[in-house]
Design a protein around this motif. Sequence first.
Motif, PDB file in Angstrom:
ATOM      1  N   SER A 196       6.241   7.838   9.461  1.00  0.00           N
ATOM      2  CA  SER A 196       6.672   8.413   8.234  1.00  0.00           C
ATOM      3  C   SER A 196       6.967   9.768   7.916  1.00  0.00           C
ATOM      4  O   SER A 196       6.398  10.475   8.737  1.00  0.00           O
ATOM      5  CB  SER A 196       6.435   7.876   6.498  1.00  0.00           C
ATOM      6  OG  SER A 196       4.910   8.712   6.213  1.00  0.00           O
ATOM      7  N   ILE A 197       8.718   9.738   7.265  1.00  0.00           N
ATOM      8  CA  ILE A 197       8.797  11.047   6.940  1.00  0.00           C
ATOM      9  C   ILE A 197       8.391  11.283   5.427  1.00  0.00           C
ATOM     10  O   ILE A 197       8.531  10.996   5.019  1.00  0.00           O
ATOM     11  CB  ILE A 197      10.401  10.706   7.214  1.00  0.00           C
ATOM     12  CG1 ILE A 197      10.816  10.972   8.616  1.00  0.00           C
ATOM     13  CG2 ILE A 197      10.828  12.586   6.756  1.00  0.00           C
ATOM     14  CD1 ILE A 197      12.096  10.308   8.699  1.00  0.00           C
ATOM     15  N   LYS A 198       7.915  12.794   5.756  1.00  0.00           N
ATOM     16  CA  LYS A 198       7.339  12.516   4.389  1.00  0.00           C
ATOM     17  C   LYS A 198       8.140  13.939   3.695  1.00  0.00           C
ATOM     18  O   LYS A 198       7.668  15.344   3.517  1.00  0.00           O
ATOM     19  CB  LYS A 198       5.694  13.863   4.996  1.00  0.00           C
ATOM     20  CG  LYS A 198       5.048  13.760   5.771  1.00  0.00           C
ATOM     21  CD  LYS A 198       4.344  12.424   5.097  1.00  0.00           C
ATOM     22  CE  LYS A 198       3.009  11.659   6.730  1.00  0.00           C
ATOM     23  NZ  LYS A 198       3.995  10.972   7.433  1.00  0.00           N
ATOM     24  N   ILE A 255       0.920  -1.118  -0.090  1.00  0.00           N
ATOM     25  CA  ILE A 255      -0.151   0.202   0.105  1.00  0.00           C
ATOM     26  C   ILE A 255       0.852   1.378  -0.158  1.00  0.00           C
ATOM     27  O   ILE A 255       1.794   1.492   1.362  1.00  0.00           O
ATOM     28  CB  ILE A 255      -0.890   0.296   1.254  1.00  0.00           C
ATOM     29  CG1 ILE A 255      -1.530  -1.511   1.554  1.00  0.00           C
ATOM     30  CG2 ILE A 255      -1.660   1.225   1.570  1.00  0.00           C
ATOM     31  CD1 ILE A 255      -2.114  -1.536   2.952  1.00  0.00           C
ATOM     32  N   SER A 256       1.145   1.884  -1.058  1.00  0.00           N
ATOM     33  CA  SER A 256       1.567   3.391  -1.405  1.00  0.00           C
ATOM     34  C   SER A 256       1.066   4.761  -1.548  1.00  0.00           C
ATOM     35  O   SER A 256       1.428   4.670  -2.328  1.00  0.00           O
ATOM     36  CB  SER A 256       2.667   2.920  -2.133  1.00  0.00           C
ATOM     37  OG  SER A 256       2.146   2.955  -3.516  1.00  0.00           O
ATOM     38  N   SER A 257      -0.488   4.096  -1.136  1.00  0.00           N
ATOM     39  CA  SER A 257      -1.573   5.100  -1.890  1.00  0.00           C
ATOM     40  C   SER A 257      -1.410   6.998  -1.309  1.00  0.00           C
ATOM     41  O   SER A 257      -2.193   7.700  -1.485  1.00  0.00           O
ATOM     42  CB  SER A 257      -3.477   4.456  -1.303  1.00  0.00           C
ATOM     43  OG  SER A 257      -2.866   3.656  -0.206  1.00  0.00           O
ATOM     44  N   GLY A 258      -0.220   7.280  -0.689  1.00  0.00           N
ATOM     45  CA  GLY A 258      -0.222   8.903  -0.094  1.00  0.00           C
ATOM     46  C   GLY A 258      -1.432   8.753   0.981  1.00  0.00           C
ATOM     47  O   GLY A 258      -2.184   8.481   1.561  1.00  0.00           O
ATOM     48  N   ALA A 259      -1.103   9.841   0.686  1.00  0.00           N
ATOM     49  CA  ALA A 259      -2.101  11.353   0.829  1.00  0.00           C
ATOM     50  C   ALA A 259      -2.300  12.558   0.563  1.00  0.00           C
ATOM     51  O   ALA A 259      -1.675  13.063  -0.811  1.00  0.00           O
ATOM     52  CB  ALA A 259      -1.277  11.958   2.527  1.00  0.00           C
ATOM     53  N   ALA A 260      -3.548  12.730   0.456  1.00  0.00           N
ATOM     54  CA  ALA A 260      -4.036  13.980  -0.104  1.00  0.00           C
ATOM     55  C   ALA A 260      -3.684  14.787   0.379  1.00  0.00           C
ATOM     56  O   ALA A 260      -3.984  15.509   1.528  1.00  0.00           O
ATOM     57  CB  ALA A 260      -5.062  13.689  -0.726  1.00  0.00           C
ATOM     58  N   ASN A 305       6.800  21.840   2.865  1.00  0.00           N
ATOM     59  CA  ASN A 305       8.410  22.973   2.159  1.00  0.00           C
ATOM     60  C   ASN A 305       7.001  23.036   0.177  1.00  0.00           C
ATOM     61  O   ASN A 305       7.392  23.445  -0.385  1.00  0.00           O
ATOM     62  CB  ASN A 305       8.966  22.072   1.656  1.00  0.00           C
ATOM     63  CG  ASN A 305      10.378  21.632   2.764  1.00  0.00           C
ATOM     64  OD1 ASN A 305       9.946  22.384   3.407  1.00  0.00           O
ATOM     65  ND2 ASN A 305      11.280  21.059   2.363  1.00  0.00           N
ATOM     66  N   SER A 306       6.549  21.737   0.264  1.00  0.00           N
ATOM     67  CA  SER A 306       5.251  21.109  -1.045  1.00  0.00           C
ATOM     68  C   SER A 306       4.445  23.220  -1.218  1.00  0.00           C
ATOM     69  O   SER A 306       4.889  23.641  -2.804  1.00  0.00           O
ATOM     70  CB  SER A 306       3.816  20.572  -1.372  1.00  0.00           C
ATOM     71  OG  SER A 306       4.603  19.475  -0.884  1.00  0.00           O
TER      72      SER A 306
END
Length: 608
Positions: A572-574, A386-391, A432-433
């Motif tokens: 996790s480190i984002k 599962i690597s569906s990330g975040a929104a 950062n984004s």
Amino acid sequence: MEPGAMGKLKFSIGPALLRRVMRTVTRRQRDKAASADLHSATRESSAIEAEAAFSPLSGRYHDMMPKLSDEEIERIRPFSVHTTWTTGEVIFAMGKPGPGLVVILGGRAREIRRDAVGRVHHAFEHRANNFLGEVSQLCGHPCLGDGIATDDTEGLVVPADRLRNLLVTEVELGEKIIRAFILRRVEMIEHGSGPVLIGDREDTQLIALQRFLRRNSYPFTVIDSRTASETPALATRISASAADFPIVACPDGTILHAPDECQIATRLGWIRQFEPDNVYDVVIVGAGPAGLASAVYAASEGLSVAVFDSQGPGGQASASARIENYLGFPNGVTGQSLTSCAFVQAQKFGVHISVPTRVKALRCDRTMLEIDVDNGCPVKSHTVIISSGAAYREPVIDGLDRLIGRGVFFGSSPVEANLCRDQEVVVVGGGNSAGQGVVYLASHARHVHLLIRGRELESSMSRYLIDRIAQLPNVTLHTATAIESLTGDERGLTQVTSKGPNGDIAFDVKHLFLFTGAQPNTHWLQNCRVKTDEKGFILTGAAARESGDDHDRTLETSVPGVFAIGDVRSGSIKRVAAAVGDGAAVVAQIHSIIHSRRQMAAVSKALH
């Protein structure tokens, strides 16, 4: 006509018309084509470099159109089929499945780059030891140009499956071919080959389609229906009314009326069909940096891999205008470039990628893990990553719902940046984004207002971005400030009202960019036994197991054989580098499970 309905373009280019186009281009370039080999055609090279100023193609014509040595051709021969074409014969046609890599042994072939309504952008003459093809040929997707023999021609054709074997087996030669493929795709993107999108440039649906195609590194052209002189003629020729916009003219000659992303992807040949009885070693849900890294590492070690993503490769990282602290890129790298190259790398190793495909559920209550997808049969696998990330999280703001996509955007890309050229914009976020978005938008917008809730950026943003923003004369930082409400009209956003230390501030802007927090993409796991923390991020390792044991599978979830990596993982480190590290680490942890489950499957099959 219903949204997404298809029709046939009356100006679709068939073989006969293709030959006429070829003859026209030939007359225009006769002197140049007849006088020199492709690699000594300095005027062609100069023309491309002049048109591609400030582009990745500048000075790289010979990388884009290399000449193979006789020794390299001999190394290709075992993977190929010897083929001949007569003068005027079509080698491949736009919108039709490509043959693979085509190497010219003798004669001449012309490659014509055009868009879906027939406007020719470039024509390249290929002679002995040149090759035809681009990224589409790695997975058998339809061609984005036309190829035709201008003399009696002989050559070698390497089909997609053998091409991937060639690229892996012949490393140095594979590097030359891959580099040329990528640069040719960049050239197509810069000059607008492929589909043509027709509509109001500020239309929500048209913007979404542009973002979708760009995220998938697919070339396209946009015709603004409000200002383009050719719009009435095109609308008449395709029998379109105002309700049909945006219109998409596809490379295969069909048109789509107000389509969604899935309908476009289907016409472009992206949707992969999966065999119901096939069992993968690894299924990966999400094609961000973590998912792509795990796909590349797993496939390169001989595992069968399938990847699903609802939008396209890259995740949030693909929208990063420039990542300057990623190891190995002293000048920085755009998120789009980084993830697009990773996507090609995964294809090179034979990863089966289906985009856009939404995963609806994970079935953990059976011997073989299964995922349900929205456009096909369930897909079986020994393991699931599962690597569906975040929104980005939607903040609670009055008026937000009705303005998303109509002036309010989550993240930024060149599509939105072009919309706000020479205008005033507002950006919200302190990470950062957001910082990367501000730097990028400042190069387009007249002025950028950055709003943050805190009193300084140091606690949430990298130093290099803080320093960069401080040097930008057209950026104003508003600290301890939050948006109160949004106002809009029938065309979209008109005003942003915020509250700061000195009271209310009203910004009369048409564009607002939100980089606000992270919401894990785990809603599709609701009926599975995968444990999450209080915020919805997936627990792994000892935190996921009731016994609390700390064995080697630190990325495994509470369900055996199911792993979580990247931003969706709790703790996790984002950062992109951390996500890639997760992707590499998880492959080492799944090998023992795959081995044991393969043995169990073999025993079960033997018993039945």
